[in-house]
Write a protein that holds these residues in place. Sequence first.
Motif, PDB file in Angstrom:
ATOM      1  N   UNK A  35       0.860  -1.187   0.000  1.00  0.00           N
ATOM      2  CA  UNK A  35       0.000   0.000   0.000  1.00  0.00           C
ATOM      3  C   UNK A  35       0.894   1.233   0.000  1.00  0.00           C
ATOM      4  N   UNK A  36       0.780   2.047  -1.043  1.00  0.00           N
ATOM      5  CA  UNK A  36       1.612   3.233  -1.190  1.00  0.00           C
ATOM      6  C   UNK A  36       0.839   4.490  -0.831  1.00  0.00           C
ATOM      7  N   UNK A  37       1.415   5.264   0.069  1.00  0.00           N
ATOM      8  CA  UNK A  37       0.883   6.560   0.467  1.00  0.00           C
ATOM      9  C   UNK A  37       2.005   7.577   0.294  1.00  0.00           C
ATOM     10  N   UNK A  38       1.701   8.855   0.218  1.00  0.00           N
ATOM     11  CA  UNK A  38       2.763   9.846   0.080  1.00  0.00           C
ATOM     12  C   UNK A  38       3.824   9.711   1.181  1.00  0.00           C
ATOM     13  N   UNK A  39       5.061   9.435   0.794  1.00  0.00           N
ATOM     14  CA  UNK A  39       6.160   9.328   1.744  1.00  0.00           C
ATOM     15  C   UNK A  39       6.200   8.035   2.524  1.00  0.00           C
ATOM     16  N   UNK A  40       5.353   7.071   2.180  1.00  0.00           N
ATOM     17  CA  UNK A  40       5.244   5.864   2.986  1.00  0.00           C
ATOM     18  C   UNK A  40       4.729   4.707   2.128  1.00  0.00           C
ATOM     19  N   UNK A  41       5.410   3.572   2.212  1.00  0.00           N
ATOM     20  CA  UNK A  41       4.945   2.360   1.534  1.00  0.00           C
ATOM     21  C   UNK A  41       4.946   1.228   2.547  1.00  0.00           C
ATOM     22  N   UNK A  42       3.790   0.622   2.746  1.00  0.00           N
ATOM     23  CA  UNK A  42       3.625  -0.415   3.752  1.00  0.00           C
ATOM     24  C   UNK A  42       3.240  -1.740   3.100  1.00  0.00           C
ATOM     25  N   UNK A  43       3.865  -2.810   3.566  1.00  0.00           N
ATOM     26  CA  UNK A  43       3.471  -4.144   3.136  1.00  0.00           C
ATOM     27  C   UNK A  43       2.446  -4.690   4.123  1.00  0.00           C
TER      28      UNK A  43
END
Length: 322
Positions: A35-43
Amino acid sequence: MSSTELPETRTAAAPSASRPARAVRVADGEELRSVSLPGLTLTVRARPGVEPGLPPALYVHGLGGSSQNWSALMPLLADLVDGEAVDLPGFGDSAPPDDGNYSVTGHARAVIRLLDSTGRGPVHLFGNSLGGAVATRVAAARPDLVRTLTLVSPALPELRAQRTAWPTVLLAVPGVASVFARLTKDWTAEQRVRGVLSLCYGDPGRVTDEGLRHAVEEMERRLELPYFWDVMARSSRGIVDAYTLGGQHGLWRQAERVLAPTLLVYGGRDQLVSYRMARKAAATFRGSRLLTLPEAGHVAMMEYPETVAQAARGLIADHGGS
């Protein structure tokens, strides 16, 4: 702290310059996505419910852990909840955050952004160790996102930390992580894993040969990450900093504000979070339930998943299980 960001969802498999080439293990029945968010990518590791429409659950791991720490528990609750476990920023298969914020508040903000962006709240929220502190902050700051709260050995401030917990404190000292990395450069991944197991398990003998092999493979993968030690050091510093915060930002003060029905799980052989904190936690989280496991260590959901699942089932069934 709400967010209107929409996630970009894709299969988390292909390596790139920012992702490790070695594949992350995915157990049967699990799904892995990014899941990609501005400034952050989480698995996110998903264990879908056995039928559509089950209420959502989110699992948050501890320091040095990953979403795999919940692989034993999630299938035991799959008939009750639609489960997802997140890799916190810089851990597991999640990339480091652009802002380099590994404080408890930073991790909590990442969890809140994930829940806001995917629209899964309110969730049955689970947290272990550092993840327990993160989950406590989330529940206090955003009660609308949390249906129930289950904390396994939550990292809440202690006046006198056990000696076996001192390495975590030392790791927070600037420069110590790099020194330790140099001193242990000849240690094998298996030696490191056995050391972690002896610290985190009440009885390391409960780990199967297959479980040990998977843990060693994961350790080998993590040691290849150029940011591994930096993330460990900064997150350790985040825990220490959170322990020293007073006033309304203190973790115990925030625990008093939690409205969600809470289950607390403590292990009698926990070398990182003292068993004696169980009574204080039970008195602080209003109307909470307490499960004490005398033979368990720091990761009861991995050591005694059936027992933890049974207690969690009771909490969920009584408070919006469907």
